[in-house]
Design a protein around this motif. Structure first.
Motif, PDB file in Angstrom:
ATOM      1  N   ALA A 295      66.190  71.403  39.112  1.00 47.45           N
ATOM      2  CA  ALA A 295      65.811  72.791  38.817  1.00 47.45           C
ATOM      3  C   ALA A 295      65.712  73.603  40.103  1.00 47.45           C
ATOM      4  O   ALA A 295      65.289  73.115  41.142  1.00 47.45           O
ATOM      5  N   THR A 296      66.135  74.825  40.015  1.00 48.75           N
ATOM      6  CA  THR A 296      66.133  75.705  41.170  1.00 48.75           C
ATOM      7  C   THR A 296      65.393  76.978  40.796  1.00 48.75           C
ATOM      8  O   THR A 296      65.505  77.447  39.671  1.00 48.75           O
ATOM      9  N   ASP A 297      64.694  77.563  41.750  1.00 46.77           N
ATOM     10  CA  ASP A 297      64.032  78.827  41.472  1.00 46.77           C
ATOM     11  C   ASP A 297      65.025  79.962  41.692  1.00 46.77           C
ATOM     12  O   ASP A 297      65.315  80.345  42.822  1.00 46.77           O
ATOM     13  N   LEU A 298      65.565  80.458  40.603  1.00 46.72           N
ATOM     14  CA  LEU A 298      66.585  81.498  40.695  1.00 46.72           C
ATOM     15  C   LEU A 298      66.039  82.763  41.341  1.00 46.72           C
ATOM     16  O   LEU A 298      66.768  83.495  41.989  1.00 46.72           O
ATOM     17  N   ALA A 299      64.769  83.030  41.130  1.00 49.49           N
ATOM     18  CA  ALA A 299      64.201  84.256  41.686  1.00 49.49           C
ATOM     19  C   ALA A 299      64.024  84.147  43.198  1.00 49.49           C
ATOM     20  O   ALA A 299      64.246  85.102  43.935  1.00 49.49           O
ATOM     21  N   ALA A 300      63.638  82.956  43.679  1.00 52.36           N
ATOM     22  CA  ALA A 300      63.429  82.784  45.110  1.00 52.36           C
ATOM     23  C   ALA A 300      64.754  82.768  45.863  1.00 52.36           C
ATOM     24  O   ALA A 300      64.824  83.188  47.016  1.00 52.36           O
ATOM     25  N   ALA A 301      65.806  82.260  45.231  1.00 49.61           N
ATOM     26  CA  ALA A 301      67.131  82.209  45.870  1.00 49.61           C
ATOM     27  C   ALA A 301      68.140  82.837  44.914  1.00 49.61           C
ATOM     28  O   ALA A 301      68.904  82.146  44.256  1.00 49.61           O
ATOM     29  N   PRO A 302      68.141  84.154  44.832  1.00 48.41           N
ATOM     30  CA  PRO A 302      69.032  84.808  43.871  1.00 48.41           C
ATOM     31  C   PRO A 302      70.501  84.527  44.180  1.00 48.41           C
ATOM     32  O   PRO A 302      70.847  84.133  45.297  1.00 48.41           O
ATOM     33  N   ILE A 303      71.314  84.784  43.175  1.00 50.47           N
ATOM     34  CA  ILE A 303      72.742  84.466  43.272  1.00 50.47           C
ATOM     35  C   ILE A 303      73.530  85.741  43.554  1.00 50.47           C
ATOM     36  O   ILE A 303      73.290  86.784  42.944  1.00 50.47           O
ATOM     37  N   LEU A 304      74.485  85.607  44.486  1.00 49.89           N
ATOM     38  CA  LEU A 304      75.452  86.681  44.722  1.00 49.89           C
ATOM     39  C   LEU A 304      76.772  86.262  44.097  1.00 49.89           C
ATOM     40  O   LEU A 304      77.280  85.176  44.399  1.00 49.89           O
ATOM     41  N   LEU A 305      77.300  87.099  43.256  1.00 48.14           N
ATOM     42  CA  LEU A 305      78.565  86.797  42.610  1.00 48.14           C
ATOM     43  C   LEU A 305      79.677  87.517  43.370  1.00 48.14           C
ATOM     44  O   LEU A 305      79.803  88.751  43.290  1.00 48.14           O
TER      45      LEU A 305
ATOM     46  N   ASP B 281      79.705  87.553  48.795  1.00 49.93           N
ATOM     47  CA  ASP B 281      79.517  86.897  50.094  1.00 49.93           C
ATOM     48  C   ASP B 281      80.448  87.523  51.126  1.00 49.93           C
ATOM     49  O   ASP B 281      81.449  88.170  50.778  1.00 49.93           O
TER      50      ASP B 281
ATOM     51  N   THR C 264      77.201  82.439  45.526  1.00 50.32           N
ATOM     52  CA  THR C 264      76.464  81.951  46.691  1.00 50.32           C
ATOM     53  C   THR C 264      74.999  82.329  46.549  1.00 50.32           C
ATOM     54  O   THR C 264      74.649  83.233  45.781  1.00 50.32           O
TER      55      THR C 264
ATOM     56  N   THR D 198      71.409  83.759  48.085  1.00 53.83           N
ATOM     57  CA  THR D 198      70.927  84.685  49.101  1.00 53.83           C
ATOM     58  C   THR D 198      69.398  84.676  49.054  1.00 53.83           C
ATOM     59  O   THR D 198      68.792  83.830  48.400  1.00 53.83           O
TER      60      THR D 198
ATOM     61  N   VAL E 190      67.706  88.007  39.549  1.00 52.28           N
ATOM     62  CA  VAL E 190      68.257  86.648  39.479  1.00 52.28           C
ATOM     63  C   VAL E 190      69.676  86.595  40.027  1.00 52.28           C
ATOM     64  O   VAL E 190      70.060  85.637  40.697  1.00 52.28           O
TER      65      VAL E 190
ATOM     66  N   ALA F   2      73.245  89.122  41.346  1.00 50.52           N
ATOM     67  CA  ALA F   2      73.848  90.427  41.654  1.00 50.52           C
ATOM     68  C   ALA F   2      75.355  90.275  41.766  1.00 50.52           C
ATOM     69  O   ALA F   2      75.852  89.205  42.115  1.00 50.52           O
TER      70      ALA F   2
ATOM     71  N   ALA G 217      68.942  76.435  35.011  1.00 49.78           N
ATOM     72  CA  ALA G 217      68.153  75.414  35.709  1.00 49.78           C
ATOM     73  C   ALA G 217      68.685  75.188  37.117  1.00 49.78           C
ATOM     74  O   ALA G 217      67.939  75.163  38.094  1.00 49.78           O
TER      75      ALA G 217
END
Lengths: 185, 479
Positions: free
Chosen positions: A2-12, A15, B6, B8, B40, B42, B83
């Motif tokens: 499990a990963t904390d999505l809020a702490a390490a948000p995703i860039l689609l 990059d 990725t 961030t 969550v 971007a 998850a």
């Protein structure tokens, strides 16, 4: 895991590497747009110089002036996305314009047209190309989330659309005079 | 294709390369005390809908657009593992793009706007193989299909909006639609007799835009005659249907729903549909039509038993049942409406909930969890107004742009997720708040609400544009 999505948000696809590659591609298109626009501006200047009918001459002179401003705008668009406008394009634009004038003569003669109407018709084709180049730059701005690219391109494309309608109108108005009467515009 | 996702940091979200939306910052977003909101994801391009699988996978639909429908960005169906944070591509849809998605038994069901016809696709998640289970729903114009939703009876429910904006195919649907789909028009869900009222407009598809006349349920430029009967069809526009998961047994439950974009079943098994108001502009302009949520009563009937579908008012009645040509609905911009249907069916209203015009109701979800709170209430994404394009009313300029919590039993409601300042974040330089909420769905764990944000759309009095890569996903969690 499990990963904390809020702490390490995703860039689609935002990059640095992906973004930089796409900016390079947008800049390459702006280089093409510059060449197309230079060709159109040179054709407009040459056509305006050859015209005799005072109203049409004035309209095309105005369009040539707009074209010079749009040409400068393309260079600004490249700088706005952090790239230098492509060098060595001016010569290419002038050569293409001269080539188009030669084509106009050949096509016009084959169709029975005479006089400077052939240049006007060639200008219409170049206008379509240049108008499209700006409209495409505008779309690239939307696709990249960059108003500094899309907003100026939108305004230029709108002005070019009006100019294109004017050129088209004179091509249609003067066609019979050139084809049937072999008269200059 | 591979998806480049990725990681961030929150700081990284404050310097995004998309200058249309350079910042995502939860500090600019308000939620009620006892809840927290976080960004969550971007970088989405024109996302229009989403849906959860039982295992917490979230399917995200990209590839919507504004009008004209440009630029096309790949109409991807993405799978986010909530998850692990992994993102993958399930499929890519055709032009027009996907609008709603639901999971069931190892497959997802996706509604697609398409070209002349909207359709429903099924994706087998083991193979990603796509099968079209329902096709031929009138489209090619303005509105789109709804969520596909499974009912307690195991049947699939879905809607499809009107082709025209305000009841007649007109240039207000923008020139490119008329050029791409010149035959597109609304189709009634039951036989209707026309009043013979037509609408004059310019024809922008001709070399010179001379005036032309168009009637309801007709392609642009075709007149209606007084007393003319238009036959209703099973596959109509502005309709709502149900069918078996393989597409068989298609049954029309309702029509006259202008823009039923969001569908949701309550825990009691009642079906509700969002719907949006007429535009106050153009050659058939209508003012002060409330946005609304309808109760679809026919969903409770036995499958196959609906002989005549319920009618919810389009194209002649507003959301509150007031005729579109009533004095109170006269437009400040555009030409007033006239009646189109001479033998209007009985109205299936009143609505379960009425909202101010031009808030733009999108997808919604019922809370089924005591852990999150507000169990039984519906959470509604309000995309936000297109004023000043679609109405000159200055009061409409900052309507919507939030997720609203609504108790349909009492009408009590509140903005549950909103910006500190009214309107979208892009109206306030330096703000990193929400832009345009288009969907909200509860995670299967019952602890969090995910909010899908379409991204930046700029509206001017003359046109509207949208920026790709500015879409985002937010999460609201009970502390």
């Amino acid at each position: 895991m499990a990963t904390d999505l809020a702490a390490a948000p995703i860039l689609l696809e935002l990059d640095d590497a992906t973004w930089s590659k796409q900016i390079d591609r947008a800049a390459a298109w702006l280089g093409d747009a510059l060449t197309v626009q230079e060709k159109f501006r040179k054709l407009a200047e040459d056509t305006a110089a050859s015209l005799k009918e005072p109203h049409i001459k004035k309209y095309i002179q105005d369009i040539a002036r707009h074209a010079a401003a749009h040409e400068e705008l393309v260079r600004g668009l490249a700088r706005a996305i952090g790239r230098e406008p492509s060098g060595g394009r001016s010569l290419a634009g002038s050569v293409l314009a001269k080539g188009a004038e030669l084509v106009a003569d050949v096509v016009g003669l084959a169709g029975g047209a005479r006089g400077n109407w052939k240049d006007l018709r060639q200008l219409l084709l170049a206008s379509q190309d240049a108008m499209g180049a700006f409209a495409i730059a505008e779309q690239l701005g939307y696709a990249l989330g960059l108003p500094k690219l899309s907003d100026p391109a939108f305004r230029a494309a709108a002005e070019k659309t009006r100019d294109h309608l004017v050129i088209q109108e004179f091509v249609l108005e003067m066609a019979p005079a050139s084809i049937l009467l072999h008269q200059d515009a | 294709m591979a998806v480049i996702a990725t990681r961030t940091t929150r700081e990284g979200l404050r310097k995004l390369p998309t200058t249309a939306r350079p910042i995502l910052d939860a500090a600019d977003v308000l939620v009620p005390e006892g809840y927290a909101v976080e960004p969550v994801l971007a970088g989405l391009s024109f996302p229009c809908g989403m849906g959860f699988a039982d295992d917490g996978s979230l399917f995200l639909l990209e590839g919507g657009s504004t009008w004209p429908t440009r630029p096309y960005m790949p109409a991807r169906i993405l799978r986010l593992d909530t998850a692990s944070g992994g993102v993958s591509e399930v499929g890519v849809e055709v032009l027009g793009g996907p609008r709603g998605v639901s999971y069931r038994d190892g497959a997802i069901y996706v509604t697609v706007k398409g070209g002349y016809h909207a359709h429903v696709d099924k994706y087998d998640l083991k193979t990603n193989a796509r099968t079209t289970i329902v096709d031929g729903l009138p489209s090619g114009g303005w509105h789109e299909p709804s969520d596909p939703m499974f009912g307690p009876d195991g049947l699939l429910y879905f809607g499809n909006g009107s082709v025209s904006q305000n009841g007649v195919s007109l240039p207000q649907g923008f020139t490119v639609d008329l050029a791409k789909h010149p035959e597109a028009c609304d189709v009634p869900g039951q036989d209707v007799t026309l009043t013979g009222n037509n609408v004059w407009s310019r024809n922008p598809t001709t070399p010179f835009p001379f005036l032309t006349e168009t009637g309801p349920f007709k392609p642009f430029g075709q007149r209606a005659q007084k007393g003319e009967v238009i036959r209703g069809r099973l596959k109509c526009s502005s309709g709502l249907w149900r069918c078996h998961p393989d597409g068989s047994g298609l049954e029309l439950l309702a029509w006259g729903l202008r823009n039923p974009y969001g569908l949701a079943f309550s825990e009691a098994g009642e079906l509700y549909a969002t719907d949006n108001d007429y535009e106050e502009k153009g050659e058939r302009a209508i003012a002060e039509d409330p946005d609304r949520i309808w109760h679809i009563r026919n969903a409770k009937s036995a499958h196959g038993s609906v002989r005549t579908p319920d009618w919810y008012g389009f194209p002649d009645l507003c959301g509150d049942g007031v005729p579109a040509w009533d004095e109170t609905r006269r437009p400040r911009k555009g030409k007033p409406a006239e009646p189109l249907i001479a033998d209007r069916p009985a109205w299936a209203g009143p609505a379960a909930f009425l909202e101010k015009p031009h808030t733009c109701e999108c997808h919604m979800d019922f809370c089924r969890s005591d852990a999150f709170g507000h169990r039984g209430h519906v959470f509604l994404s309000q995309f936000g107004t297109y004023a000043p394009l679609n109405t000159p009313d200055p009061a409409a300029l900052d309507r919507g742009f939030c997720v609203k919590r609504i108790d349909l039993a009492t009408g009590e409601n509140e903005p549950f997720v909103r910006n500190r300042q009214p309107g979208p974040a892009s109206h306030h330089p330096g703000s990193g708040g929400i832009e345009r909420p288009v969907d909200c769905k509860f995670h299967p764990d019952g602890r969090s609400l995910y909010v899908l944000d379409f991204g930046v759309t700029v509206v001017a009095p003359t046109h509207v544009v949208a920026y790709a890569r500015t879409g985002a996903l937010w999460r609201v969690t009970k502390l």
